[in-house]
Design a protein around this motif. Structure first.
Motif, PDB file in Angstrom:
ATOM      1  N   LEU A 163       0.808  -1.040  -0.006  1.00 20.61           N
ATOM      2  CA  LEU A 163      -0.049  -0.015   0.025  1.00 20.61           C
ATOM      3  C   LEU A 163       0.747   1.253  -0.062  1.00 20.61           C
ATOM      4  CD1 LEU A 163      -2.806  -1.023   2.462  1.00 20.61           C
ATOM      5  CD2 LEU A 163      -3.221  -0.705   0.286  1.00 20.61           C
ATOM      6  N   ARG A 164       1.990   1.270   0.773  1.00 18.88           N
ATOM      7  CA  ARG A 164       2.804   2.546   0.872  1.00 18.88           C
ATOM      8  C   ARG A 164       3.489   2.511  -0.662  1.00 18.88           C
ATOM      9  NH1 ARG A 164       5.850   0.576   4.488  1.00 18.88           N
ATOM     10  NH2 ARG A 164       4.425   0.947   6.206  1.00 18.88           N
ATOM     11  N   ARG A 165       3.871   1.638  -1.035  1.00 18.41           N
ATOM     12  CA  ARG A 165       4.657   1.640  -2.411  1.00 18.41           C
ATOM     13  C   ARG A 165       3.873   2.194  -3.387  1.00 18.41           C
ATOM     14  NH1 ARG A 165       6.024  -3.576  -6.229  1.00 18.41           N
ATOM     15  NH2 ARG A 165       6.502  -2.425  -8.037  1.00 18.41           N
ATOM     16  N   VAL A 166       2.330   1.833  -3.432  1.00 16.19           N
ATOM     17  CA  VAL A 166       1.447   2.595  -4.342  1.00 16.19           C
ATOM     18  C   VAL A 166       1.276   4.055  -4.189  1.00 16.19           C
ATOM     19  CG1 VAL A 166      -0.869   2.608  -5.214  1.00 16.19           C
ATOM     20  CG2 VAL A 166       0.051   0.557  -4.702  1.00 16.19           C
ATOM     21  N   VAL A 167       1.391   4.417  -3.039  1.00 11.34           N
ATOM     22  CA  VAL A 167       1.363   5.977  -2.690  1.00 11.34           C
ATOM     23  C   VAL A 167       2.581   6.664  -3.119  1.00 11.34           C
ATOM     24  CG1 VAL A 167       1.038   7.624  -0.650  1.00 11.34           C
ATOM     25  CG2 VAL A 167      -0.467   5.648  -0.778  1.00 11.34           C
ATOM     26  N   GLU A 168       3.790   6.156  -2.693  1.00 10.79           N
ATOM     27  CA  GLU A 168       4.880   6.630  -2.879  1.00 10.79           C
ATOM     28  C   GLU A 168       5.384   6.660  -4.411  1.00 10.79           C
ATOM     29  OE1 GLU A 168       7.521   4.473  -0.580  1.00 10.79           O
ATOM     30  OE2 GLU A 168       7.061   5.308   1.357  1.00 10.79           O
ATOM     31  N   THR A 169       4.858   5.742  -5.082  1.00  8.88           N
ATOM     32  CA  THR A 169       5.317   5.704  -6.466  1.00  8.88           C
ATOM     33  C   THR A 169       4.362   5.838  -7.434  1.00  8.88           C
ATOM     34  OG1 THR A 169       4.842   3.267  -6.906  1.00  8.88           O
ATOM     35  CG2 THR A 169       7.113   3.873  -5.913  1.00  8.88           C
ATOM     36  N   GLY A 170       3.316   5.813  -7.288  1.00 11.08           N
ATOM     37  CA  GLY A 170       1.927   6.214  -7.992  1.00 11.08           C
ATOM     38  C   GLY A 170       1.754   5.074  -8.985  1.00 11.08           C
ATOM     39  N   GLU A 171       2.267   4.004  -8.819  1.00 11.34           N
ATOM     40  CA  GLU A 171       2.164   2.636  -9.648  1.00 11.34           C
ATOM     41  C   GLU A 171       1.226   1.651  -9.162  1.00 11.34           C
ATOM     42  OE1 GLU A 171       6.148   1.624 -10.742  1.00 11.34           O
ATOM     43  OE2 GLU A 171       6.597   3.289 -11.793  1.00 11.34           O
ATOM     44  N   PRO A 172       0.585   1.212 -10.007  1.00  8.15           N
ATOM     45  CA  PRO A 172      -0.259   0.111  -9.597  1.00  8.15           C
ATOM     46  C   PRO A 172       0.516  -1.344  -9.190  1.00  8.15           C
ATOM     47  CG  PRO A 172      -0.460  -0.019 -12.067  1.00  8.15           C
ATOM     48  CD  PRO A 172       0.306   1.386 -11.411  1.00  8.15           C
ATOM     49  N   VAL A 173       0.092  -2.227  -8.400  1.00  9.11           N
ATOM     50  CA  VAL A 173       0.403  -3.281  -7.875  1.00  9.11           C
ATOM     51  C   VAL A 173      -0.346  -4.500  -8.079  1.00  9.11           C
ATOM     52  CG1 VAL A 173       1.595  -4.677  -5.978  1.00  9.11           C
ATOM     53  CG2 VAL A 173       2.131  -2.243  -6.104  1.00  9.11           C
ATOM     54  N   HIS A 174       0.354  -5.527  -8.597  1.00  7.19           N
ATOM     55  CA  HIS A 174      -0.608  -6.879  -8.753  1.00  7.19           C
ATOM     56  C   HIS A 174       0.061  -7.967  -7.721  1.00  7.19           C
ATOM     57  CE1 HIS A 174      -2.886 -10.347 -10.341  1.00  7.19           C
ATOM     58  NE2 HIS A 174      -1.589 -10.840 -10.345  1.00  7.19           N
ATOM     59  N   LEU A 175      -0.884  -8.407  -7.066  1.00  4.30           N
ATOM     60  CA  LEU A 175      -0.438  -9.567  -5.882  1.00  4.30           C
ATOM     61  C   LEU A 175      -1.153 -10.868  -5.943  1.00  4.30           C
ATOM     62  CD1 LEU A 175      -0.335  -7.605  -2.634  1.00  4.30           C
ATOM     63  CD2 LEU A 175       1.503  -8.067  -4.193  1.00  4.30           C
ATOM     64  N   GLU A 176      -0.380 -11.651  -5.955  1.00  6.54           N
ATOM     65  CA  GLU A 176      -1.079 -13.125  -5.708  1.00  6.54           C
ATOM     66  C   GLU A 176      -0.810 -13.819  -4.152  1.00  6.54           C
ATOM     67  OE1 GLU A 176      -0.433 -15.978  -8.895  1.00  6.54           O
ATOM     68  OE2 GLU A 176      -1.161 -14.679 -10.395  1.00  6.54           O
ATOM     69  N   ASP A 177      -1.695 -13.603  -3.487  1.00  7.25           N
ATOM     70  CA  ASP A 177      -1.339 -14.091  -2.227  1.00  7.25           C
ATOM     71  C   ASP A 177      -2.033 -15.124  -1.711  1.00  7.25           C
ATOM     72  OD1 ASP A 177      -0.269 -13.905   0.340  1.00  7.25           O
ATOM     73  OD2 ASP A 177      -1.539 -11.966   0.822  1.00  7.25           O
ATOM     74  N   PHE A 178      -1.841 -15.687  -0.636  1.00  8.58           N
ATOM     75  CA  PHE A 178      -2.249 -17.178   0.064  1.00  8.58           C
ATOM     76  C   PHE A 178      -2.095 -16.937   1.469  1.00  8.58           C
ATOM     77  CE2 PHE A 178      -2.149 -21.745   0.950  1.00  8.58           C
ATOM     78  CZ  PHE A 178      -3.417 -21.993   0.063  1.00  8.58           C
ATOM     79  N   THR A 179      -3.290 -16.626   2.077  1.00  6.27           N
ATOM     80  CA  THR A 179      -3.344 -16.136   3.414  1.00  6.27           C
ATOM     81  C   THR A 179      -4.757 -16.625   3.923  1.00  6.27           C
ATOM     82  OG1 THR A 179      -2.926 -14.426   5.015  1.00  6.27           O
ATOM     83  CG2 THR A 179      -4.203 -13.883   3.112  1.00  6.27           C
ATOM     84  N   ARG A 180      -4.776 -16.448   5.059  1.00  2.05           N
ATOM     85  CA  ARG A 180      -6.052 -16.606   5.923  1.00  2.05           C
ATOM     86  C   ARG A 180      -6.836 -15.235   6.330  1.00  2.05           C
ATOM     87  NH1 ARG A 180      -2.688 -20.385   8.438  1.00  2.05           N
ATOM     88  NH2 ARG A 180      -3.497 -22.421   8.365  1.00  2.05           N
ATOM     89  N   LEU A 181      -8.156 -15.378   6.097  1.00  2.00           N
ATOM     90  CA  LEU A 181      -8.914 -14.287   6.488  1.00  2.00           C
ATOM     91  C   LEU A 181      -8.961 -14.068   7.897  1.00  2.00           C
ATOM     92  CD1 LEU A 181     -11.992 -14.640   4.048  1.00  2.00           C
ATOM     93  CD2 LEU A 181     -10.221 -12.911   3.963  1.00  2.00           C
ATOM     94  N   PRO A 182      -9.427 -12.912   8.402  1.00  2.10           N
ATOM     95  CA  PRO A 182      -9.535 -12.715   9.975  1.00  2.10           C
ATOM     96  C   PRO A 182     -10.661 -13.500  10.584  1.00  2.10           C
ATOM     97  CG  PRO A 182      -9.134 -10.400   8.852  1.00  2.10           C
ATOM     98  CD  PRO A 182      -9.474 -11.536   7.856  1.00  2.10           C
ATOM     99  N   THR A 183     -11.646 -14.011   9.631  1.00  2.88           N
ATOM    100  CA  THR A 183     -12.768 -14.492  10.011  1.00  2.88           C
ATOM    101  C   THR A 183     -12.720 -16.097  10.120  1.00  2.88           C
ATOM    102  OG1 THR A 183     -13.546 -14.358   7.776  1.00  2.88           O
ATOM    103  CG2 THR A 183     -14.188 -12.575   9.400  1.00  2.88           C
ATOM    104  N   GLY A 184     -11.661 -16.669   9.689  1.00  6.70           N
ATOM    105  CA  GLY A 184     -11.695 -18.111   9.617  1.00  6.70           C
ATOM    106  C   GLY A 184     -10.001 -18.667   9.491  1.00  6.70           C
TER     107      GLY A 184
END
Length: 778
Positions: A163-184
């Motif tokens: 998130l900080r990188r988007v604000v600082e560089t003004g460039e979009p970021v694409h992520l493929e993440d594998f994580t748990r939700l706070p609800t599960g």
């Protein structure tokens, strides 16, 4: 200003300087209460003090009567006459009015999680899907920082850096993440897009985030990968147990915390079709694997019988022939797991006691149930689903086919081996020409048992025939062909054909066997063969080969070499001659006959040199020499049958052989009888002298009357007494029934009655009639 909207002005210190009538109607606060106060005091949430204006967002304002009101704020800067910042104009409208706009409706109804954060990573807008993902309503999210919501973890800190990188560089970021939700607790796969949000001047004023739950696609890819691994990892051998082990290695850990394969006992014990019994389903544990090292969960050990009870999940699986999915809360499952469905040895359940989800799938192939595979989850948080069941059924189906192939291979191999061993000589016949030792090793490769064979055939005149052969191919067809050739060689040897003629007849037989009823040559049957005849009287070894490796010989002085045999074409080629090679051997020579499986797919010269060295190694006996040759020469993993036949030659000395030339005169018969009697007396065989004189008299008389000179009589004292009469005629005698008044025709019948066996053989110079008598017991 309309009731649905309002305007407020604040100075550079965020102090309210103007309060419209619309603001009063929305909040209940009159202008005199609001002007002069910091705008943050009107909010229900805590906002840190600062000189900057409130960012555009939905906020919760405290109404004058105490209830909260959601308002949508938008701030525009105010400039004084010199162009310096003088404050902000804040336009206010109810939050519902913002949602009613087309953009608001799109955001809120989007099928993926979307949120808007300011440059300080505080939530400004969150749609419904994102709220469900986070398990928090929008009112509790707006104005709060990302890390406040997600907590301090490696994953959340990494997301914050993006998130900080988007604000600082003004460039979009694409992520493929594998994580748990706070609800599960279940891991999810995400496709995340972050892009900067800019105002009309191009300044980055926030970050938009869109998150798509790609867990379904990920699970589908994982299933495809698992199926692909199953194709590569299951069924690498034609071994029933190893195939079961490969299946559980694929399932656990990962798909299952514990996996086991139980097969019906008949599948393992006999390789035959399973036989269900009415008193239950006797299963044998052949493989299990656990995420916990040592597999302490199962009371059934590898190789033990596990008699599943009728109310167990695996038994129901076998009975119904379909997958059974059970989990915690199912009364039948809970009762079975608690102990009533335990192993018959009452030592505990057949699956881990803390199992919360169980999947039992039958191993079925070609309409036959072979066993069951059980997958259990203990530490894995997710219960098995219908999709997991489909995957397990596909894996079990593939494994079952491999198990069935292995079972069929074992059955065919057992049948072929039993057939082959029934044909091969179990105890070599008694003879004095050679001392023999042999080894036969069936192939352990997936191709199956081959068609290798060997034989030792006693021949007339104390001679012996040595045979070794190899039928092309593997399995029962090759074994059956080997049986035919084995019998044919025995039959042709009994006719006492020379080695080259015997192979010629055998070649014709193979050509007939390889031709179908229409007369078309299908060329599916081929074989190699080596046939040797050793005569202990002359010490002559006669060898002929049809496409077979030449024998090796070790002389008494320790030297070894391959016999220079003129090898003919393999059997079944037809139209080409075979040549015999003769070699006179000293007594005590060792002749080695073998099939090409002994050499393997190696350099032939190197393998031959190894064989020669191994044959010259010291050994206590011929059997020990067989073992040392196999150990030294045999490849580590032979992929073909191996037959090895060793023969140590013996010689019959002059004291055991007597020869007399016979004049073609009937009066010579009396002299021959006297000579025979004298020889038997010298050999201390007077007990059989009378019978022997009769036999000699008849054979010599026939040779003088019907044969062609020269005529020769030879007596050989071996394990039997052999009488041989030779002449230059090629006409073979035969038995016939004499009539009452016939003066002749009874001679051979008398010989057949008085001796143990008799016969005739063709020679290079005519024929020889022979008869054998047992020696008297001492």
């Amino acid at each position: 200003m309309e009731e649905a909207s309002a305007a407020v002005t604040v100075d550079t210190r965020s102090i309210v300087t103007c309060w419209s009538e619309g603001a009063r109607r929305l909040t209940g606060h009159p202008a005199e209460d609001a002007v002069g106060r910091p705008v943050r005091e009107l909010l229900t949430e805590h906002v840190p003090a600062g000189s900057g204006p409130l960012p555009p967002r939905t906020v919760e304002v405290r109404h004058r009567d105490g209830h909260p009101v959601l308002l949508r704020l938008a701030a525009q800067p105010l400039l004084d006459a010199r162009g310096a910042p003088a404050g902000h104009v804040i336009t206010v409208e109810p939050s519902e009015a913002g949602d009613a706009s087309l953009a608001g409706l799109v955001l809120r109804q989007a099928p993926l999680g979307m949120s808007l954060l300011d440059t300080e990573q505080r939530y400004l807008r969150v749609n419904d899907v994102a709220c469900r993902m986070l398990g928090t309503p929008e009112s509790d999210l707006v104005g709060r920082g990302y890390l406040d919501i997600m907590g301090e973890s490696e994953a959340s800190r990494g997301f914050s850096r993006h998130l900080r990188r988007v604000v600082e560089t003004g460039e979009p970021v694409h992520l493929e993440d594998f994580t748990r939700l706070p609800t599960g607790t279940r891991l999810h796969a995400w496709h995340i897009e972050m892009w900067p949000v800019r105002d009309t001047s191009g300044t980055v004023i926030g970050t938009a985030v869109a998150a798509l739950d790609s867990n379904t696609q990920l699970r589908a890819r994982e299933r495809l990968v698992m199926l692909n691994e199953a194709a590569a990892r299951i069924g690498t051998t034609l071994d029933v147990v190893r195939t079961a082990e490969e299946l559980v290695e694929l399932l656990a850990p990962g798909f299952a915390d514990f996996a086991a394969v139980d097969l019906l006992d008949e599948v393992i014990a006999t390789g035959g079709p399973p036989d269900r019994r009415p008193d239950g389903f006797p299963l044998r544990r052949v493989a299990h694997r656990s995420a916990t090292e040592g597999t302490p969960e199962s009371a059934v050990r590898i190789g033990e019988i596990d008699g599943h009870l009728a109310d167990s999940v695996p038994a129901r699986d076998l009975r119904e022939g379909r997958a059974v999915l059970r989990g915690a809360g199912d009364p039948d499952f809970d009762r079975w797991l608690s102990g009533r469905g335990a192993s018959p040895r009452e030592e505990g359940p057949t699956v881990p006691a803390d199992t919360h989800s169980l999947l039992s799938v039958p191993l079925r192939a070609r309409g036959t149930t072979l066993g069951v595979v059980v997958a259990a989850r203990t530490t894995h948080p997710d219960a098995y689903t219908a999709d997991d069941t489909l995957l397990a059924e596909e894996l079990a189906s593939r494994a079952a086919v491999c198990v069935d192939n292995a079972r069929r291979f074992v059955r065919e191999r057992t049948t072929a081996l039993a057939l082959q061993r029934s044909l091969l000589p179990k105890g070599l016949p008694g003879q004095a020409a050679v001392e023999v030792a042999h080894r036969y090793l069936p192939s352990a490769s997936a191709a199956g048992i081959g068609g290798d064979w060997f034989d030792v055939i006693p021949l007339a005149g104390s001679r012996v025939g040595l045979v070794v052969g190899d039928v092309v191919g593997h399995g029962i067809p090759s074994t059956a062909a080997m049986g035919r050739l084995f019998t044919a060689v025995r039959t042709l040897a009994d006719v006492d054909l020379p080695p080259d003629e015997l192979l010629t007849h055998l070649d014709d037989l193979v050509l007939h066997l390889a031709t179908d009823e229409s007369g078309e040559d299908v060329a599916e049957l081929g074989a190699t063969c080596l046939y040797a005849v050793y005569d202990p009287v002359s010490r002559l070894l006669t060898v002929a080969a049809a496409g077979h490796p030449p024998p090796a010989v070790v002389l008494p002085d320790g030297t070894s070499r391959l016999l220079p045999v003129n090898t003919g074409p393999p059997l079944g080629v037809g139209g080409l001659p075979f040549e015999a090679t003769e070699l006179r051997l000293p007594e005590g020579s060792v002749v080695a006959l073998y099939t090409d499986g002994l050499m393997g797919h190696r350099d032939l010269d190197h393998a031959t040199e190894e064989l020669r060295r191994a044959l010259t190694a010291p050994a206590d006996s011929l059997d020990a020499l067989c073992d040392s040759v196999l150990k030294a020469v045999l490849p580590e993993e032979p992929d073909d049958d191996v037959a090895l036949l060793l023969a140590r030659t013996r010689a019959l000395g002059a004291d055991r052989v007597a020869t007399r030339e016979v004049r073609p005169d009937p009066e010579e018969v009396a002299a021959v009888r006297e000579w025979t009697s004298a020889m038997l007396s010298a050999w201390e065989l007077d007990e059989i002298a009378f019978v022997t004189e009769l036999v000699v008299s008849e054979l010599v008389t026939n040779a003088i009357r019907y044969g062609v000179p020269p005529v020769q009589l030879r007596l050989i004292r071996d394990r039997t007494l052999i009488c041989e009469v030779s002449d230059a005629s090629s006409t073979s005698p035969h038995l016939r029934r004499a009539h009452v008044y016939d003066e002749g025709g009874r001679g051979l019948l008398l010989v057949a009655q008085l001796t143990q066996r008799w016969g005739s053989r063709q020679t290079d110079h005519g024929k020889t009639i022979w008869a054998e008598q047992p020696l008297p017991r001492r």
